[in-house]
Scaffold this motif. Sequence first.
Motif, PDB file in Angstrom:
ATOM      1  N   MET A 190       0.811  -1.217   0.000  1.00  0.00           N
ATOM      2  CA  MET A 190       0.000   0.000   0.000  1.00  0.00           C
ATOM      3  C   MET A 190       0.846   1.270   0.000  1.00  0.00           C
ATOM      4  O   MET A 190       0.431   2.295  -0.526  1.00  0.00           O
ATOM      5  N   HIS A 191       2.029   1.222   0.572  1.00  0.00           N
ATOM      6  CA  HIS A 191       2.873   2.411   0.647  1.00  0.00           C
ATOM      7  C   HIS A 191       3.513   2.760  -0.692  1.00  0.00           C
ATOM      8  O   HIS A 191       4.101   3.832  -0.840  1.00  0.00           O
ATOM      9  N   GLN A 192       3.389   1.853  -1.672  1.00  0.00           N
ATOM     10  CA  GLN A 192       3.931   2.102  -3.006  1.00  0.00           C
ATOM     11  C   GLN A 192       2.831   2.404  -4.017  1.00  0.00           C
ATOM     12  O   GLN A 192       3.096   2.470  -5.210  1.00  0.00           O
ATOM     13  N   SER A 193       1.605   2.584  -3.527  1.00  0.00           N
ATOM     14  CA  SER A 193       0.463   2.704  -4.430  1.00  0.00           C
ATOM     15  C   SER A 193       0.051   4.156  -4.646  1.00  0.00           C
ATOM     16  O   SER A 193      -0.830   4.676  -3.969  1.00  0.00           O
ATOM     17  N   GLY A 194       0.723   4.835  -5.564  1.00  0.00           N
ATOM     18  CA  GLY A 194       0.342   6.174  -5.981  1.00  0.00           C
ATOM     19  C   GLY A 194       0.466   7.220  -4.882  1.00  0.00           C
ATOM     20  O   GLY A 194       1.179   7.046  -3.893  1.00  0.00           O
ATOM     21  N   MET A 195      -0.255   8.338  -5.060  1.00  0.00           N
ATOM     22  CA  MET A 195      -0.222   9.438  -4.111  1.00  0.00           C
ATOM     23  C   MET A 195      -0.714   9.009  -2.733  1.00  0.00           C
ATOM     24  O   MET A 195      -0.144   9.379  -1.701  1.00  0.00           O
ATOM     25  N   ALA A 196      -1.789   8.205  -2.701  1.00  0.00           N
ATOM     26  CA  ALA A 196      -2.321   7.734  -1.423  1.00  0.00           C
ATOM     27  C   ALA A 196      -1.279   6.914  -0.673  1.00  0.00           C
ATOM     28  O   ALA A 196      -1.147   7.020   0.556  1.00  0.00           O
ATOM     29  N   GLY A 197      -0.514   6.121  -1.394  1.00  0.00           N
ATOM     30  CA  GLY A 197       0.529   5.320  -0.768  1.00  0.00           C
ATOM     31  C   GLY A 197       1.625   6.167  -0.154  1.00  0.00           C
ATOM     32  O   GLY A 197       2.122   5.878   0.947  1.00  0.00           O
ATOM     33  N   ARG A 198       1.999   7.239  -0.861  1.00  0.00           N
ATOM     34  CA  ARG A 198       3.033   8.130  -0.327  1.00  0.00           C
ATOM     35  C   ARG A 198       2.561   8.827   0.945  1.00  0.00           C
ATOM     36  O   ARG A 198       3.320   9.009   1.897  1.00  0.00           O
ATOM     37  N   VAL A 199       1.269   9.200   0.952  1.00  0.00           N
ATOM     38  CA  VAL A 199       0.703   9.832   2.150  1.00  0.00           C
ATOM     39  C   VAL A 199       0.706   8.850   3.312  1.00  0.00           C
ATOM     40  O   VAL A 199       1.097   9.196   4.441  1.00  0.00           O
ATOM     41  N   LEU A 200       0.283   7.615   3.065  1.00  0.00           N
ATOM     42  CA  LEU A 200       0.266   6.601   4.119  1.00  0.00           C
ATOM     43  C   LEU A 200       1.660   6.363   4.664  1.00  0.00           C
ATOM     44  O   LEU A 200       1.857   6.225   5.881  1.00  0.00           O
ATOM     45  N   SER A 201       2.634   6.310   3.778  1.00  0.00           N
ATOM     46  CA  SER A 201       4.019   6.089   4.196  1.00  0.00           C
ATOM     47  C   SER A 201       4.528   7.231   5.071  1.00  0.00           C
ATOM     48  O   SER A 201       5.218   7.007   6.076  1.00  0.00           O
ATOM     49  N   MET A 296       0.521  -6.445   4.855  1.00  0.00           N
ATOM     50  CA  MET A 296       0.663  -7.425   3.771  1.00  0.00           C
ATOM     51  C   MET A 296       2.065  -7.373   3.173  1.00  0.00           C
ATOM     52  O   MET A 296       2.693  -8.404   2.934  1.00  0.00           O
ATOM     53  N   ALA A 297       2.556  -6.161   2.927  1.00  0.00           N
ATOM     54  CA  ALA A 297       3.887  -6.009   2.331  1.00  0.00           C
ATOM     55  C   ALA A 297       4.977  -6.516   3.270  1.00  0.00           C
ATOM     56  O   ALA A 297       6.056  -6.910   2.828  1.00  0.00           O
ATOM     57  N   ARG A 298       4.686  -6.541   4.567  1.00  0.00           N
ATOM     58  CA  ARG A 298       5.660  -7.025   5.546  1.00  0.00           C
ATOM     59  C   ARG A 298       5.599  -8.541   5.716  1.00  0.00           C
ATOM     60  O   ARG A 298       6.410  -9.117   6.452  1.00  0.00           O
ATOM     61  N   GLY A 299       4.600  -9.173   5.057  1.00  0.00           N
ATOM     62  CA  GLY A 299       4.557 -10.635   5.028  1.00  0.00           C
ATOM     63  C   GLY A 299       3.731 -11.299   6.100  1.00  0.00           C
ATOM     64  O   GLY A 299       3.593 -12.530   6.115  1.00  0.00           O
ATOM     65  N   ARG A 300       3.143 -10.530   7.003  1.00  0.00           N
ATOM     66  CA  ARG A 300       2.343 -11.122   8.080  1.00  0.00           C
ATOM     67  C   ARG A 300       1.214 -10.169   8.435  1.00  0.00           C
ATOM     68  O   ARG A 300       1.428  -8.972   8.561  1.00  0.00           O
ATOM     69  N   MET A 301       0.002 -10.721   8.622  1.00  0.00           N
ATOM     70  CA  MET A 301      -1.154  -9.870   8.872  1.00  0.00           C
ATOM     71  C   MET A 301      -2.091 -10.549   9.852  1.00  0.00           C
ATOM     72  O   MET A 301      -2.345 -11.759   9.758  1.00  0.00           O
ATOM     73  N   ARG A 302      -2.614  -9.792  10.794  1.00  0.00           N
ATOM     74  CA  ARG A 302      -3.566 -10.322  11.749  1.00  0.00           C
ATOM     75  C   ARG A 302      -4.952 -10.420  11.120  1.00  0.00           C
ATOM     76  O   ARG A 302      -5.447  -9.482  10.524  1.00  0.00           O
ATOM     77  N   MET A 303      -5.581 -11.595  11.239  1.00  0.00           N
ATOM     78  CA  MET A 303      -6.945 -11.812  10.787  1.00  0.00           C
ATOM     79  C   MET A 303      -7.726 -12.332  11.981  1.00  0.00           C
ATOM     80  O   MET A 303      -7.824 -13.544  12.201  1.00  0.00           O
ATOM     81  N   ALA A 333       1.822  -3.739  -7.050  1.00  0.00           N
ATOM     82  CA  ALA A 333       1.306  -5.032  -7.505  1.00  0.00           C
ATOM     83  C   ALA A 333       2.392  -6.095  -7.542  1.00  0.00           C
ATOM     84  O   ALA A 333       2.126  -7.281  -7.300  1.00  0.00           O
ATOM     85  N   HIS A 334       3.630  -5.679  -7.821  1.00  0.00           N
ATOM     86  CA  HIS A 334       4.741  -6.627  -7.928  1.00  0.00           C
ATOM     87  C   HIS A 334       5.121  -7.215  -6.572  1.00  0.00           C
ATOM     88  O   HIS A 334       5.677  -8.318  -6.487  1.00  0.00           O
ATOM     89  N   LYS A 335       4.807  -6.527  -5.493  1.00  0.00           N
ATOM     90  CA  LYS A 335       5.235  -6.936  -4.158  1.00  0.00           C
ATOM     91  C   LYS A 335       4.777  -8.336  -3.787  1.00  0.00           C
ATOM     92  O   LYS A 335       5.420  -9.004  -2.966  1.00  0.00           O
ATOM     93  N   VAL A 336       3.695  -8.808  -4.384  1.00  0.00           N
ATOM     94  CA  VAL A 336       3.201 -10.146  -4.061  1.00  0.00           C
ATOM     95  C   VAL A 336       4.271 -11.216  -4.286  1.00  0.00           C
ATOM     96  O   VAL A 336       4.356 -12.203  -3.551  1.00  0.00           O
TER      97      VAL A 336
END
Length: 386
Positions: A190-201, A296-303, A333-336
């Motif tokens: 998400m941090h690499q996804s356009g303007m919104a990603g840059r803001v989140l980062s 998700m990008a860090r490889g682990r997520m709480r569900m 998208a490539h991060k997967v």
Amino acid sequence: MVADVKAEAPAWSEKLMWGALNALERYLFSENFFIANLSPYEEIYRDGIMSVRHYLPLEEDEIQVGDETVPVERVRQHTPLVLVPPLAATSMIFDVLPQRSIVRYFLAKGFDVYLIDWGEVTEDHSHLSLETYVMQWMPDALRQIRLHSGREDVSFFSYCMGGLLTLMYAAASQDPNIRNLVTVASPVDMHQSGMAGRVLSLVYRPANIISRVLNFSLMDLPARFLHIPGWVNSLAFKLTNPMGSLISSLELLVNLWDREFVKNHTTMSQWFNDMVDYPGQTIKEMLVTMGLQNQMARGRMRMGATSAEFSAIKCSILAFAGDSDKLVSIKAAHKVLDIVSTEDKEFCVAPGGHAGVFAGAKAPQNVWAISADWLAQRSGEKTSQT
């Protein structure tokens, strides 16, 4: 000897007459111009607003896809294909036009096609969470698909958020019978996804500090406060390409006399004009765990009580990104490919923006054709259709 006679274009007076009639009918009876969701299917399961469709085999010997004719294969691929839509768009995007239908294309290629329809979300569904979609509805849907098809192995073809939900399910459940997974324009990072990603980062660390100091998190807010109506999703999507929206409206005005053009335009516009609400609880989790924390990008997520470990995903993976996608960057998208442990993984950049890469005019000869060939090579022994 008979001379060839070319059809003459209608005169301006005739165009004005038909344009006025089509405009009036479109205003009063817009459903007459809506030609999506025409492929026959049976509903094999329902839980509340969520349902599962099984599409019936094509009766034709060939179908039209864009400007090409595609022969219908009568030998069925061994592994069923499950289509997974995003949350903001309805399932019509997989069957958007008869000549540009992902459903019909994969049926023609011999796949047994199922679709998980997340349904029409309203304010009454603001409690729906990622856990609902991933840990409840996805397993239930797959259970029914496996019972109906008689196959344990399944393949996925998923778009945008649909790809993220499928990855979450695969990581949390560690389902050994997911054979193949195709994601199209799914923003894993998400941090690499356009303007919104840059803001989140940029706000990630300050937000963490503020949260600790005030002992407050967005997760503490009632879900109803963050529920996003569908019209807001539609507006946000259009604002990513305002010039494109203007050009589209002008094209409709110029071609109002052409009934087939109006049908296609009205149907495609429905995709962007009639988006679905985002449940408030899901928005909270997307903002915090997927957005700010970028889990998700860090490889682990709480569900819920489960930890989704993306390194546990071992199925074959094919990921796509659009070369002009303003919502989901190529890096996002490539991060997967970085977070899964499978060795059989590929990444392709295809023509189109966020919608075009998935269902635009160039999608059939790019994303669809590549996916069909890739899946066919990994779907096992073919069987005769019954």
